[in-house]
Write a protein that holds these residues in place. Sequence first.
Motif, PDB file in Angstrom:
ATOM      1  N   HIS A  19       2.113   8.935  -5.506  1.00  0.00           N
ATOM      2  CA  HIS A  19       1.445  10.220  -5.282  1.00  0.00           C
ATOM      3  C   HIS A  19       2.425  11.268  -4.759  1.00  0.00           C
ATOM      4  O   HIS A  19       2.432  12.417  -5.200  1.00  0.00           O
ATOM      5  N   GLU A  33       0.701  19.538  -2.391  1.00  0.00           N
ATOM      6  CA  GLU A  33      -0.570  19.318  -3.093  1.00  0.00           C
ATOM      7  C   GLU A  33      -1.377  20.607  -3.243  1.00  0.00           C
ATOM      8  O   GLU A  33      -2.373  20.629  -3.955  1.00  0.00           O
ATOM      9  N   ASP A  85       3.918  14.815   7.302  1.00  0.00           N
ATOM     10  CA  ASP A  85       4.833  13.829   6.740  1.00  0.00           C
ATOM     11  C   ASP A  85       6.230  14.423   6.610  1.00  0.00           C
ATOM     12  O   ASP A  85       7.211  13.808   6.988  1.00  0.00           O
ATOM     13  N   GLN A 134      -3.556  -1.774  -8.757  1.00  0.00           N
ATOM     14  CA  GLN A 134      -4.944  -1.350  -8.512  1.00  0.00           C
ATOM     15  C   GLN A 134      -5.090   0.160  -8.726  1.00  0.00           C
ATOM     16  O   GLN A 134      -6.012   0.625  -9.389  1.00  0.00           O
ATOM     17  N   TRP A 135      -4.148   0.915  -8.146  1.00  0.00           N
ATOM     18  CA  TRP A 135      -4.200   2.377  -8.231  1.00  0.00           C
ATOM     19  C   TRP A 135      -4.071   2.846  -9.679  1.00  0.00           C
ATOM     20  O   TRP A 135      -4.818   3.727 -10.138  1.00  0.00           O
ATOM     21  N   THR A 160      -7.243  12.630  -2.180  1.00  0.00           N
ATOM     22  CA  THR A 160      -6.326  13.522  -2.886  1.00  0.00           C
ATOM     23  C   THR A 160      -7.021  14.201  -4.064  1.00  0.00           C
ATOM     24  O   THR A 160      -6.746  15.368  -4.359  1.00  0.00           O
ATOM     25  N   GLU A 161      -7.919  13.488  -4.717  1.00  0.00           N
ATOM     26  CA  GLU A 161      -8.613  14.089  -5.860  1.00  0.00           C
ATOM     27  C   GLU A 161      -9.596  15.165  -5.419  1.00  0.00           C
ATOM     28  O   GLU A 161      -9.749  16.193  -6.082  1.00  0.00           O
ATOM     29  N   ALA A 207       0.832  -1.221   0.000  1.00  0.00           N
ATOM     30  CA  ALA A 207       0.000   0.000   0.000  1.00  0.00           C
ATOM     31  C   ALA A 207       0.858   1.258   0.000  1.00  0.00           C
ATOM     32  O   ALA A 207       0.355   2.361  -0.247  1.00  0.00           O
ATOM     33  N   ARG A 222      -6.190  11.792   2.662  1.00  0.00           N
ATOM     34  CA  ARG A 222      -5.262  12.729   3.307  1.00  0.00           C
ATOM     35  C   ARG A 222      -5.478  12.702   4.818  1.00  0.00           C
ATOM     36  O   ARG A 222      -6.592  12.897   5.295  1.00  0.00           O
ATOM     37  N   VAL A 252      -0.603  10.384   3.556  1.00  0.00           N
ATOM     38  CA  VAL A 252      -1.801   9.878   2.883  1.00  0.00           C
ATOM     39  C   VAL A 252      -1.830   8.360   3.048  1.00  0.00           C
ATOM     40  O   VAL A 252      -0.805   7.736   3.308  1.00  0.00           O
ATOM     41  N   LYS A 253      -3.014   7.806   2.887  1.00  0.00           N
ATOM     42  CA  LYS A 253      -3.215   6.385   3.123  1.00  0.00           C
ATOM     43  C   LYS A 253      -4.009   5.802   1.970  1.00  0.00           C
ATOM     44  O   LYS A 253      -4.999   6.396   1.525  1.00  0.00           O
ATOM     45  N   PHE A 254      -3.547   4.644   1.493  1.00  0.00           N
ATOM     46  CA  PHE A 254      -4.237   3.955   0.399  1.00  0.00           C
ATOM     47  C   PHE A 254      -5.386   3.125   0.954  1.00  0.00           C
ATOM     48  O   PHE A 254      -5.231   2.432   1.951  1.00  0.00           O
ATOM     49  N   PRO A 292      -9.934   2.205  -5.630  1.00  0.00           N
ATOM     50  CA  PRO A 292      -8.767   2.680  -4.870  1.00  0.00           C
ATOM     51  C   PRO A 292      -8.774   4.196  -4.699  1.00  0.00           C
ATOM     52  O   PRO A 292      -9.011   4.937  -5.652  1.00  0.00           O
ATOM     53  N   VAL A 293      -8.529   4.630  -3.472  1.00  0.00           N
ATOM     54  CA  VAL A 293      -8.426   6.067  -3.185  1.00  0.00           C
ATOM     55  C   VAL A 293      -7.242   6.317  -2.256  1.00  0.00           C
ATOM     56  O   VAL A 293      -6.754   5.410  -1.577  1.00  0.00           O
ATOM     57  N   LEU A 294      -6.763   7.555  -2.250  1.00  0.00           N
ATOM     58  CA  LEU A 294      -5.743   7.989  -1.298  1.00  0.00           C
ATOM     59  C   LEU A 294      -6.385   9.030  -0.392  1.00  0.00           C
ATOM     60  O   LEU A 294      -6.911  10.041  -0.869  1.00  0.00           O
ATOM     61  N   ARG A 341      -1.438  10.171 -11.403  1.00  0.00           N
ATOM     62  CA  ARG A 341      -1.687   8.742 -11.431  1.00  0.00           C
ATOM     63  C   ARG A 341      -1.151   8.167 -12.741  1.00  0.00           C
ATOM     64  O   ARG A 341      -1.467   8.698 -13.813  1.00  0.00           O
ATOM     65  N   PRO A 354       1.290   3.119  -4.041  1.00  0.00           N
ATOM     66  CA  PRO A 354       0.482   4.259  -4.510  1.00  0.00           C
ATOM     67  C   PRO A 354       0.814   5.544  -3.746  1.00  0.00           C
ATOM     68  O   PRO A 354       0.794   6.627  -4.325  1.00  0.00           O
ATOM     69  N   VAL A 355       1.126   5.408  -2.457  1.00  0.00           N
ATOM     70  CA  VAL A 355       1.496   6.580  -1.656  1.00  0.00           C
ATOM     71  C   VAL A 355       2.788   7.202  -2.199  1.00  0.00           C
ATOM     72  O   VAL A 355       2.883   8.425  -2.375  1.00  0.00           O
TER      73      VAL A 355
END
Lengths: 335, 335
Positions: free
Chosen positions: A249, B194, B236, A271-272, B140-141, A242, B231, B218-220, B227-229, A255, A245-246
């Motif tokens: 980003h 971002e 970080d 997947q991402w 993130t989007e 996981a 915040r 961020v976390k997947f 799939p999303v990320l 993406r 994807p982090v």
Amino acid sequence: MTWRKVCARWLGFLLFGILLLAGIAHAQGDPLPSWNDGPAKQAIVQFVKDVTTAGGPKYVRPEERIAVFDNDGTLWSEQPIYFQVAFAVDRVKAMAPRHPEWKTKQPFKAALEGDMKTLVASGEKGLVQLMMATHAGMTTEEFETIVKDWLAAARHPRFKRSYIDLVYQPMLELLAYLRANGFKTYVVSGGGIEFMRPWTEKVYGIPPEQVVGSSIKVKFELRDGKPVLIRLPEIDFIDDKAGKPVGIHKFIGRRPIAAFGNSDGDLQMLQWTTGGAGRRFGLIVHHTDGDREWAYDRQSSIGRLDKALDEARAKGWTVVDMKRDWRRVFPFEKP
Amino acid sequence: MTWRKVCARWLGFLLFGILLLAGIAHAQGDPLPSWNDGPAKQAIVQFVKDVTTAGGPKYVRPEERIAVFDNDGTLWSEQPIYFQVAFAVDRVKAMAPRHPEWKTKQPFKAALEGDMKTLVASGEKGLVQLMMATHAGMTTEEFETIVKDWLAAARHPRFKRSYIDLVYQPMLELLAYLRANGFKTYVVSGGGIEFMRPWTEKVYGIPPEQVVGSSIKVKFELRDGKPVLIRLPEIDFIDDKAGKPVGIHKFIGRRPIAAFGNSDGDLQMLQWTTGGAGRRFGLIVHHTDGDREWAYDRQSSIGRLDKALDEARAKGWTVVDMKRDWRRVFPFEKP
């Protein structure tokens, strides 16, 4: 010389130049000569055609043509142990005179004795100990030199060649093919970012700024007025599972539209990447060739491919059967 | 038509083409028209000439031509408050109906009341609280959309224009000039990565993958299989002061040869960049123009320039006197 002759000569030169260029273009022919004709190669070529056909329904503008590649097991081999672990073991041996306590302390004892079974059994904890002892405590520039020196001297136990010879010829062709079609190619690896950056440009044509990987923390210091970055024995980021994807980003901020991996560690990256809108491409290298390389998947402790193999089938990602799909595995094999 | 005439015509076309190209090159003329002639402009042009002269003693191959730019106060204005703080304040106002407790809780109360003095007095702790409440808790989007919508709607209190109008015309020319000479240009900012990425390509010609900045984690996640990320309200990385060389090393993996900043927050980035071997360039924008922009340096709580100004003089970095060196500050001024 008459005007007619002068003119004829110049036009002749011009014609020769045009024919030469046409000849070069023709000789280029198949951009993926180490890939056997079959569904994997066809899927790659179709994807590239789709996203580069201006005005087509699947066109992607060049800025968005980001392709991400896992490294271990996807661009180069990862058996019998990850090459970075081989590097750490060699570093333990080189540093041992200054660390007499390592003779009796695991996982260092196992590393010194070449006891890979015990080393692998020490798990993530043992591996992290090994990494911190060998990858930290020097400046970033010193570490770069250590990596380069090791790559120049070390030999792989099975092939008796430099580790950077064990890159996959079909993947080198694929990288070049994508770049020729306007893609920006990235490494996105669980391996150490500073272990890869010293050689990815030379070997893969991928510059340091397009390498994403795991990292330890570094600290800025002035030493006698000279600025240095010191590598600290503290994990900063793990670019695996996981985390991929982090990492994508964080470092790329877009993406990708294509992702290439070989193990469950690449599942979330796939997947991402394939979960976005528009044309997407996911590919998994399945190690099926024990003769030319290695054959392993669901049961392997290194590069395990289990969940991602099932998901590839369910989602229609391309699975490369190394034995069937690759005419040639390594650049040193005769074409 | 005789051979002689055919040949003369073709050679004529050729000559015309050459003259046309030469004309275009000449018409381009000064690549830095918003810079007055003076030591700053001369230093920039000399540096570029040095590193691009093939075979010269100071030549740098294009791959190594990395130039890093601070953002706030270097590429766009940062007064009366950092623009990202203005964004956070507007977000607090927009989110306030869902947070009745903010009416009495600092620093939110100050933000809601437009009490910038109290807000600034809340210091780093207050600022972080504000950021976490407004910058986390969405994908993130979703955050990208929020930033774009804000930039389209918000107006700067003094200039009554979009914040992205307040970029410096001379710096836009400088970015383009460096890129035309084979440089890769990066933003390296203490601001949120971002918060910048959604607009740097359009405004500066700098793509998201060439933006380095501060970040939250961020976390997947898979949400209904998608799939999303997400915040997270957790810091970080802070890309400021000694963090800037660390960020450069992390994201770019090469030492830049040119660095551009305006405050003490850029000091270590300038030290790191100019401390390497070979030809190097450091530049500081000194805000000296209270009429067209703002005048501030050693005493300012925003963009303080004190130590870096002394070190610039000691080390021979170029200091831009905005009032004297810039013919034009913003793109919207008449040239």
